[in-house]
Write an enzyme that holds these catalytic residues in place. Structure first.
Site, mmCIF file in Angstrom:
data_model
loop_
_atom_site.group_PDB
_atom_site.id
_atom_site.type_symbol
_atom_site.label_atom_id
_atom_site.label_comp_id
_atom_site.label_asym_id
_atom_site.label_seq_id
_atom_site.Cartn_x
_atom_site.Cartn_y
_atom_site.Cartn_z
ATOM 1 N N CYS B 147 0.807 -1.226 0.000
ATOM 2 C CA CYS B 147 0.000 0.000 0.000
ATOM 3 C C CYS B 147 0.836 1.269 0.000
ATOM 4 C CB CYS B 147 -0.967 -0.038 1.170
ATOM 5 S SG CYS B 147 -2.007 -1.501 1.037
ATOM 6 N N HIS B 276 -2.478 8.035 5.984
ATOM 7 C CA HIS B 276 -2.914 6.823 5.290
ATOM 8 C C HIS B 276 -4.362 6.559 5.716
ATOM 9 C CE1 HIS B 276 -2.239 3.181 3.085
ATOM 10 N NE2 HIS B 276 -2.300 2.390 4.120
ATOM 11 N N HIS B 310 -10.024 2.304 0.306
ATOM 12 C CA HIS B 310 -8.583 2.077 0.161
ATOM 13 C C HIS B 310 -8.337 1.551 -1.254
ATOM 14 C CE1 HIS B 310 -4.507 1.262 0.637
ATOM 15 N NE2 HIS B 310 -4.491 0.515 1.726
#
Lengths: 212, 380
Positions: B147, B276, B310
């Protein structure tokens, strides 16, 4: 100054080479996955978690284990040691394994312990944990080992002072074969062998040194 | 020599351009919804998906070369095409390179599609396909680092521009919501039952989203007032656990420190942090600890993942593209899904849009494998 390669390890055709010399081998009849496990036992390292890793991580972890025996780990500044790896297939074999567990609704058994290994940088994570390396990380995918890209990227990391050492290399595997070439690069130092500069030409030579 | 951001595109559940996405995020819109598609997952699940009919319509308008492409490839090509259309950059020049960020690429090709070369399952082959489509002569470099891929790709692009070879780098990223990814995150029990709630007391997991994004970076000796510049970037590893963040935020702290030191800014100069913020308990707590440890707790924090989920390999790119718009308009965006504070260390999380001069901002990312990334942007 161009950083220097201070150790390198090859694993292919059921042989492990350290700095160009064969240190472990198995007959061609031995399954490559079994070979990786016996080569790891041969290092003498006790690390039960190794046997739970997927095939890619096992291979990269083994190569790093052999390589790091050449490095005085007490001298590592963990925060400025990087791990930069690359390969061709990303994690395709493990991806297929996970896909098989979700292909049909009737036999639907996705496992988190398989899924986590469908990211190629997990291999770097495993190596980082084992050797306490907390510096820069990157994983790249290319059709073949690319010394041009490795030198461009890693030498720039040194130049911008982001790393003072780097574990780098190519860890590739598909259904039929495996090929790992992992090496350690450190800041240039007068005492070191100048012929081992981290250049495209040197990497090309070292990568092929055990091709016979 | 400076590196500036000259153009961007975002294709997500909330639109097909950076501007459209920015306006929707300003209104705290949520693209995450319930899907009941047994092909993707045996039971209903939540995700933020790109509007299929509009994607096809735009593809048919754009694809004059009549190339047969996968859904992911259409997203990537449309995203680059739109970002490029706002510039005069020659994508076929040897001075321009393309960097691709993705975690799983065309993973749906594990079940082959007729008329698509099954080799495009390989990430480098996907990169090659995109490079050929645009007639770019350089190898397309592929970054796949969980990620943090998107932020790492931007850092890598800036580093490439420091050398002599390139004038422009096109950073493009995308990932899909597939059976593979949904089943994987479900097996980790990390998906929320409701649209995700970053940094909220009651957060219970992430929401997946699909997106493509493009950022174009340019080397310049003469940055102009108002330009958003790449000031510094770094990555680091927790060396602690492969599927959970460090409890002390070790890697994130190192990445932020190194990025800020390269950029030459101190904690008090950071005006805003786009985190994040996946809305898992562990990630958001970890980020709160990193922010507190570095004395950044006074900077307003937000996460865009409550709006578009996400988006994995696209996340770092579309979030940085949005942060750049935020800096240009001196407006911190709200965090959709956030209501009540509830992280280990106290954070100022924005619920409503906030006007504030934004000269120096920090972008964070973390991922499986213990990896962390940070990026500092600065307004000239």
């Amino acid at each position: 100054m161009t950083p220097q390669i201070t150790a390198f390890c090859h694993i292919k055709k059921n042989q492990v080479f350290l700095n160009g010399k064969s240190i472990f081998s198995a007959g061609s009849e031995v399954d490559m996955r079994e070979f990786v496990k016996s080569a790891f036992r041969n290092t003498g390292t006790k690390y039960p978690k190794f046997f739970k890793m997927d095939d890619y991580s096992k291979l990269g972890f083994l190569a790093a284990e052999v390589l790091m025996k050449e490095v005085d780990e007490s001298t590592i500044e963990d925060k400025s040691t990087g791990i930069v790896l690359s390969n061709n297939h990303s994690t395709l074999t493990t991806d297929q394994l996970f896909q098989d567990s979700i292909q049909s609704d009737e036999a639907f058994f996705p496992s988190p312990s398989v899924f986590v290994y469908t990211l190629p940088n997990i291999m770097a994570g495993e190596i980082a944990i084992r050797h306490h390396i907390t510096g820069e990380n990157a994983f790249f995918v290319s059709s073949a080992f690319d010394p041009d890209w490795h030198t461009l990227y890693i030498n720039q990391l040194f130049e911008s002072k982001k790393v003072s050492a780097c574990l780098s290399g190519w860890v590739e595997m598909d259904d039929q074969s495996l090929d790992a070439f992992v090496y350690y690069v450190e800041e240039a130092n007068d005492q070191r062998d100048e012929s081992m500069q981290h250049t495209v030409e040197k990497l090309n030579n070292l990568y092929k040194i055990n091709d016979k | 020599m400076a590196v500036r951001f000259v153009s961007s595109n975002i294709i997500s559940s909330l639109g097909f351009s950076t501007e459209e996405n920015f306006q929707n995020l300003l209104l705290a819109k949520v693209g995450i919804q319930t899907f009941n598609d047994p092909l993707l997952y045996p039971s209903p699940f939540l995700a933020a998906c790109i509007h299929q009919a509009e994607l096809e319509e735009r593809w048919n308008e754009t694809n004059q070369k009549v190339v047969i492409a996968t859904r992911l490839e259409k997203m990537l090509i449309l995203s680059i095409t739109e970002a490029l259309s706002k510039t005069k950059i020659d994508i076929s020049s040897s001075r321009t390179a393309i960097l691709l960020s993705t975690t799983k690429g065309n993973i749906d090709l594990l079940n082959p599609i007729e008329s698509i070369d099954p080799e495009r399952l390989l990430l480098w082959k996907l990169g090659e396909f995109i490079g050929h489509y645009f007639g770019n002569p350089n190898p397309v470099r592929v970054v796949t680092n969980a990620c943090i891929s998107g932020v790492l790709a931007i850092n890598t692009a800036a580093m490439m521009l420091k050398g002599e070879r390139f004038d422009h780098i096109i950073v493009v990223g995308a990932d899909l919501v597939t059976r593979f990814v949904v089943s994987g995150f479900m097996s980790f029990l990390s998906l929320s039952q409701t649209p995700c709630k970053p940094f909220d007391r009651d957060r219970d997991g992430l929401s997946l989203g699909e997106a493509a994004g493009t950022l174009i970076l340019e080397k310049t000796s003469f940055p102009e007032k108002g330009d958003i510049l790449f000031a510094g970037g770094a990555t680091a590893n927790d060396a602690n656990h492969i599927s959970g963040p460090s409890r002390t935020a070790e890697g994130s702290v190192i990445a932020i420190q190194n990025a800020m030191s390269e950029a030459g800014f101190a904690a008090k100069e950071i005006d805003h942090i786009n985190a994040h913020g996946t809305a898992t308990r562990y990630n958001d707590d970890m980020e709160s600890i990193a922010i507190q440890r570095l004395g950044l707790s006074e900077s307003p924090v937000n996460s865009y993942k409550g709006s578009w989920g996400h988006t994995l390999g696209a996340a770092g790119i579309i979030e940085t593209a949005t942060l750049i718009e935020s800096m240009k308009t001196d407006t911190i965006l709200p965090t959709a899904g956030f209501h009540t504070p509830g992280t280990t260390e106290k954070l100022i999380v924005t619920k409503e849009p906030l006007s504030k001069p934004l000269n120096t901002c920090l972008k964070l990312a973390s991922g499986f494998g213990g990896c962390n990334a940070a990026l500092v942007l600065n307004k000239k």
